[in-house]
Scaffold this active site. Sequence first.
Site, PDB file in Angstrom:
ATOM      1  N   SER A 216       0.812  -1.220   0.000  1.00  0.00           N
ATOM      2  CA  SER A 216       0.000   0.000   0.000  1.00  0.00           C
ATOM      3  C   SER A 216       0.844   1.267   0.000  1.00  0.00           C
ATOM      4  CB  SER A 216      -0.934   0.018   1.220  1.00  0.00           C
ATOM      5  OG  SER A 216      -0.186   0.072   2.421  1.00  0.00           O
TER       6      SER A 216
ATOM      7  N   GLU B 174      -3.961  -4.669   8.361  1.00  0.00           N
ATOM      8  CA  GLU B 174      -5.423  -4.743   8.294  1.00  0.00           C
ATOM      9  C   GLU B 174      -6.048  -3.405   7.901  1.00  0.00           C
ATOM     10  OE1 GLU B 174      -8.823  -6.648   8.034  1.00  0.00           O
ATOM     11  OE2 GLU B 174      -7.011  -7.706   8.701  1.00  0.00           O
TER      12      GLU B 174
ATOM     13  N   ILE C 227      13.651  -4.035   0.243  1.00  0.00           N
ATOM     14  CA  ILE C 227      13.676  -2.655  -0.242  1.00  0.00           C
ATOM     15  C   ILE C 227      13.713  -1.675   0.927  1.00  0.00           C
ATOM     16  CG2 ILE C 227      12.574  -1.025  -1.831  1.00  0.00           C
ATOM     17  CD1 ILE C 227      13.318  -3.766  -3.072  1.00  0.00           C
TER      18      ILE C 227
ATOM     19  N   ASN D  85      14.433   0.648   3.951  1.00  0.00           N
ATOM     20  CA  ASN D  85      15.664   1.330   4.354  1.00  0.00           C
ATOM     21  C   ASN D  85      15.870   1.319   5.865  1.00  0.00           C
ATOM     22  OD1 ASN D  85      17.021   2.231   1.998  1.00  0.00           O
ATOM     23  ND2 ASN D  85      15.372   3.704   1.641  1.00  0.00           N
TER      24      ASN D  85
ATOM     25  N   HIS E  87      24.063   2.021   0.648  1.00  0.00           N
ATOM     26  CA  HIS E  87      23.061   2.868   0.005  1.00  0.00           C
ATOM     27  C   HIS E  87      22.824   4.025   0.969  1.00  0.00           C
ATOM     28  CE1 HIS E  87      19.581   4.383  -2.010  1.00  0.00           C
ATOM     29  NE2 HIS E  87      18.744   4.011  -1.055  1.00  0.00           N
TER      30      HIS E  87
END
Length: 313
Positions: free
Chosen positions: A9, A35, A121, A123, A178
Amino acid sequence: MKVTIIGASGRVGSATALLLAKEPFMKDLVLIGREHSINKLEGLREDIYDALAGTRSDANIYVESDENLRIIDESDVVIITSGVPRKEGMSRMDLAKTNAKIVGKYAKKIAEICDTKIFVITNPVDVMTYKALVDSKFERNQVFGLGTHLDSLRFKVAIAKFFGVHIDEVRTRIIGEHGDSMVPLLSATSIGGIPIQKFERFKELPIDEIIEDVKTKGEQIIRLKGGSEFGPAAAILNVVRCIVNNEKRLLTLSAYVDGEFDGIRDVCIGVPVKIGRDGIEEVVSIELDKDEIIAFRKSAEIIKKYCEEVKNL
């Protein structure tokens, strides 16, 4: 091909979902969220289906709460994008302790359900990749992070623009964290197969300015539009394609190293890896110059410090 996105989301998760759903190889795409995000995910699913209308995609899209992860069984790749987003002025390392608890929780649950590949992904990605590896107890080839892949692409674009050449002519990469201690590999940079140092304009290259721009690009985007999504999503798609098509390309991802670079061990960090159907097939050791070795070791030490702090959370 079955891919699961945990944290679908969010900005990066939803953008990645659209790009993956459009791919002809995608059969089952599972969108996982908390949820309270289920309505948003159901809306995302319908929006993506509208975007696919009239295309050749026949992807099936499923939505489920993170309380019921059994649906991820038989996933070829599970992408973890969940976590607290970085805000303007916040370093990636500031996020480590909070996000480590989230990533660690999911890594354990994934390992209980299926033997898959975990693509991190969240961070700070190097620290989160290490946390996912430790908590899943998977083999090192199965767990990897986006690392400096997007940073390397940004660096490549900057080099191409400066020399006025097509981006495909540029070969370069950034290794290390990164984050602030990333290391550009000028020693391994070429244009049209010619070492960059042999070009007359090389002495004019504002390398410090370029690297600073690469380092702060994410923060620039956060300041201007609230967060990045399309760049990371496209970079994620690059990696998933390599896995699906068994491309065996060399990408700079966050991977567990065990002495391949100057004897550095027990840390996940951005390095060149050969990626294919089985995930990381090889951590590719390359020769670095003296300054690059020093900078890479410093970067590894920074990451390792935080890895130790979150390891047992």
